[in-house]
Design a protein around this motif. Structure first.
Motif, PDB file in Angstrom:
ATOM      1  N   GLU A 214       0.961 138.422 -31.152  1.00  0.00           N
ATOM      2  CA  GLU A 214       1.522 137.133 -31.547  1.00  0.00           C
ATOM      3  C   GLU A 214       2.276 137.216 -32.857  1.00  0.00           C
ATOM      4  OE1 GLU A 214      -0.022 132.572 -32.479  1.00  0.00           O
ATOM      5  OE2 GLU A 214      -1.395 134.046 -31.635  1.00  0.00           O
ATOM      6  N   GLN A 215       1.719 137.914 -33.847  1.00  0.00           N
ATOM      7  CA  GLN A 215       2.365 137.966 -35.154  1.00  0.00           C
ATOM      8  C   GLN A 215       3.719 138.674 -35.070  1.00  0.00           C
ATOM      9  OE1 GLN A 215       1.324 136.359 -37.922  1.00  0.00           O
ATOM     10  NE2 GLN A 215       3.336 136.964 -38.709  1.00  0.00           N
ATOM     11  N   SER A 216       3.780 139.764 -34.292  1.00  0.00           N
ATOM     12  CA  SER A 216       5.050 140.463 -34.134  1.00  0.00           C
ATOM     13  C   SER A 216       6.089 139.565 -33.498  1.00  0.00           C
ATOM     14  CB  SER A 216       4.861 141.717 -33.268  1.00  0.00           C
ATOM     15  OG  SER A 216       4.009 142.636 -33.906  1.00  0.00           O
ATOM     16  N   ASN A 413       6.543 128.317 -30.701  1.00  0.00           N
ATOM     17  CA  ASN A 413       5.498 128.075 -31.707  1.00  0.00           C
ATOM     18  C   ASN A 413       4.192 127.597 -31.069  1.00  0.00           C
ATOM     19  OD1 ASN A 413       4.825 128.313 -34.422  1.00  0.00           O
ATOM     20  ND2 ASN A 413       5.094 126.134 -34.811  1.00  0.00           N
ATOM     21  N   GLY A 414       3.929 128.098 -29.852  1.00  0.00           N
ATOM     22  CA  GLY A 414       2.743 127.673 -29.128  1.00  0.00           C
ATOM     23  C   GLY A 414       1.610 128.674 -29.225  1.00  0.00           C
ATOM     24  N   GLN A 415       0.515 128.353 -28.525  1.00  0.00           N
ATOM     25  CA  GLN A 415      -0.665 129.212 -28.477  1.00  0.00           C
ATOM     26  C   GLN A 415      -0.921 129.618 -27.030  1.00  0.00           C
ATOM     27  OE1 GLN A 415      -3.813 126.932 -30.259  1.00  0.00           O
ATOM     28  NE2 GLN A 415      -3.155 127.403 -32.352  1.00  0.00           N
ATOM     29  N   PHE A 416      -1.341 130.875 -26.852  1.00  0.00           N
ATOM     30  CA  PHE A 416      -1.555 131.428 -25.519  1.00  0.00           C
ATOM     31  C   PHE A 416      -2.960 132.021 -25.467  1.00  0.00           C
ATOM     32  CE2 PHE A 416      -1.637 134.847 -22.473  1.00  0.00           C
ATOM     33  CZ  PHE A 416      -0.839 134.424 -21.415  1.00  0.00           C
ATOM     34  N   GLN A 431      -0.610 125.933 -25.178  1.00  0.00           N
ATOM     35  CA  GLN A 431      -0.441 124.694 -25.951  1.00  0.00           C
ATOM     36  C   GLN A 431       0.774 124.837 -26.868  1.00  0.00           C
ATOM     37  OE1 GLN A 431      -4.184 123.929 -27.989  1.00  0.00           O
ATOM     38  NE2 GLN A 431      -4.660 122.315 -26.522  1.00  0.00           N
ATOM     39  N   ILE A 432       1.611 123.791 -26.888  1.00  0.00           N
ATOM     40  CA  ILE A 432       2.799 123.796 -27.734  1.00  0.00           C
ATOM     41  C   ILE A 432       2.831 122.503 -28.533  1.00  0.00           C
ATOM     42  CG2 ILE A 432       5.327 123.848 -27.786  1.00  0.00           C
ATOM     43  CD1 ILE A 432       5.199 125.358 -25.110  1.00  0.00           C
ATOM     44  N   PRO A 433       2.858 122.570 -29.861  1.00  0.00           N
ATOM     45  CA  PRO A 433       2.916 121.345 -30.678  1.00  0.00           C
ATOM     46  C   PRO A 433       4.158 120.525 -30.334  1.00  0.00           C
ATOM     47  CG  PRO A 433       2.486 123.264 -32.046  1.00  0.00           C
ATOM     48  CD  PRO A 433       2.877 123.784 -30.713  1.00  0.00           C
ATOM     49  N   ILE A 434       4.001 119.257 -30.088  1.00  0.00           N
ATOM     50  CA  ILE A 434       5.146 118.419 -29.687  1.00  0.00           C
ATOM     51  C   ILE A 434       6.162 118.289 -30.819  1.00  0.00           C
ATOM     52  CG2 ILE A 434       5.839 116.071 -29.045  1.00  0.00           C
ATOM     53  CD1 ILE A 434       3.289 115.846 -27.472  1.00  0.00           C
ATOM     54  N   SER A 435       5.692 118.104 -32.031  1.00  0.00           N
ATOM     55  CA  SER A 435       6.610 117.927 -33.158  1.00  0.00           C
ATOM     56  C   SER A 435       7.482 119.154 -33.348  1.00  0.00           C
ATOM     57  CB  SER A 435       5.832 117.652 -34.448  1.00  0.00           C
ATOM     58  OG  SER A 435       4.901 118.700 -34.702  1.00  0.00           O
TER      59      SER A 435
END
Length: 440
Positions: A214-216, A413-416, A431-435
């Protein structure tokens, strides 16, 4: 342009005018004064410039009539040189350059052949026999049916331009051969650029596969964006090529077979056999149409993300052994997102279903997306064979793989998260932040 031509004409007339004035003033009329010399020079220069300018103008105008072949070859050279500036892929050479060359030379076809150390690549236009081209290139000293020129000899490949038979049965003239040699000088530079672009794309894809965490992915957002854009551009090109060539050919084949079939009575054995062939061609056409949709989901602009995913699910259900259950909510908010985000989310869903079809051996697949609190969520679950997450995964499925699926999520900018065990299926949550998403 006109001013440059006038200035060039004046410069061209300068020396002859000076010579003529000198002869008139100092040889024929030696008593002429300096002012008379200057006046005579200006008059002579003006007359010579006008004569040369109009000679050039008239020559250009009558060239089409007096030397039609040379004129059209010159026009063709300008067109080919201009078109070469816009070419970035080998596939474009067929529809743009080879078609122009064949048309200008009144040839039945043309071909570009790239011979590598271990294989060959053929780009054919018109009625070119690939076997004859391959045979004649393999035996350089044999009698040739086709005219061929070496375009460039690179350390990785050698490229040849091959011209088919002329439609009027004549041979390629010396003037046309010289024209082709001039074309190859332009073509060699363009081929080198295209080859470097292809080589760079391969290197970028290899590098992309080396950014698994993720960081890469977050550190190389610009790189991921470039890779996604290259992938989408190539998908669209392939889809358009299929639609404009293969699918059109199948359409005409179906119509021709249908016309032959209808010339027999409906109970005739030949009629029934041809009817089966027509149905078979239509089946192939439907399969290609679905492939085009997968490559280029144009419906995203027409019916939105949810509608396009619904269509994808229905199509996948027809070609899969498992049941697909799809749920969604808050569709209005989702549809308000940018088209770029819709495309990324569609590719994520597409990859999940592709993995399920090829690897899961599931009976049921559940797919849900919607909005919960300030997050967009996408949940996937199947009851298949599962995977052992402690072991390295083979993520090279359909050219994208699980790593690139993650990369799309990280790009937004989401989470997997992924949960799985051998024999207990797979669960994937995104999950993806809406803002953040609304500014993607």
């Amino acid at each position: 342009m006109i001013i440059r031509r006038i200035l060039f004409t004046i410069l061209l007339a300068l020396i002859p005018s000076l010579l003529i004035t000198f002869i008139l003033s100092y040889v024929i009329h030696p008593e002429s004064s300096g002012n008379q010399f200057l006046y005579s020079f200006m008059v002579t220069l003006t007359i010579m410039s006008v004569i040369l300018y109009w000679l050039e103008y008239i020559t250009n105008k009558i060239e089409k009539i007096m030397f039609p072949r040379r004129y059209y070859l010159h026009i063709g050279l300008n067109k080919v040189a201009k078109d070469l500036r816009s070419i970035t892929q080998f596939g474009q050479l067929k529809d743009i350059i080879l078609k122009d060359i064949a048309t200008i030379l009144h040839a039945e076809g043309a071909a570009l052949v790239l011979i590598y150390s271990d294989n060959s690549e053929f780009i054919l236009e018109g009625t070119m026999d690939k076997e004859i081209v391959e045979k004649e290139l393999a035996v350089p000293d044999a009698d040739k049916q086709y005219f061929q020129l070496e375009v460039t000899k690179h350390e990785d490949y050698t490229c040849y331009l091959v011209i088919g038979h002329k439609k009027n049965g004549t041979f390629i003239s010396k003037e046309e051969q010289d024209w082709l040699r001039l074309i190859t000088t332009y073509l060699a530079v363009s081929l080198e650029n295209i080859y470097l672009i292809r080589k760079l794309s391969v290197k970028l894809e290899q590098l992309a596969g080396q950014l698994p965490n993720e960081q890469s992915a977050r550190d190389f957002v610009w790189f991921r964006k470039l890779m996604f854009e290259l992938q989408e551009k190539e998908r669209i090109r392939i889809a358009n090529d299929l639609h404009d060539t293969t699918m059109q050919d199948l359409f005409f084949l179906k119509r021709k077979l249908g016309a032959i079939r209808d010339s027999f009575a409906s109970g005739n054995e030949t009629y029934q056999e041809l009817d089966k062939q027509v149905e078979y061609v239509e089946t192939i056409n439907m399969s290609l149409r679905y492939s085009c949709f997968e490559l280029h989901p144009h419906l995203l602009n027409e019916i939105g993300l949810i509608g396009t995913i619904n269509k994808l699910v229905k199509e996948e259900q027809l070609h899969s052994d498992y049941e697909i259950h799809f749920y969604s909510n808050d569709t209005d908010k989702i549809e308000a997102w940018p088209q770029e985000t819709h495309r990324h989310l569609f590719r994520v869903v597409q990859e999940l279903l592709t993995n399920a079809k090829k690897h899961s051996e599931a009976k049921h697949v559940y797919l849900a997306l919607g909005i919960e609190r300030n997050f967009f969520y996408l949940h996937y679950e199947d009851d298949g064979v599962g995977v052992d997450l402690k072991q390295p995964l083979d993520t090279s499925v359909s050219g994208m793989g699980l790593n690139q699926l993650r990369s799309r999520v990280y790009y937004l900018n989401g989470q997997f998260t992924m949960q799985s065990e051998k024999g207990k299926g797979v669960q994937i949550s995104i999950q993806i932040p809406i803002s953040e998403e609304m500014t993607a």
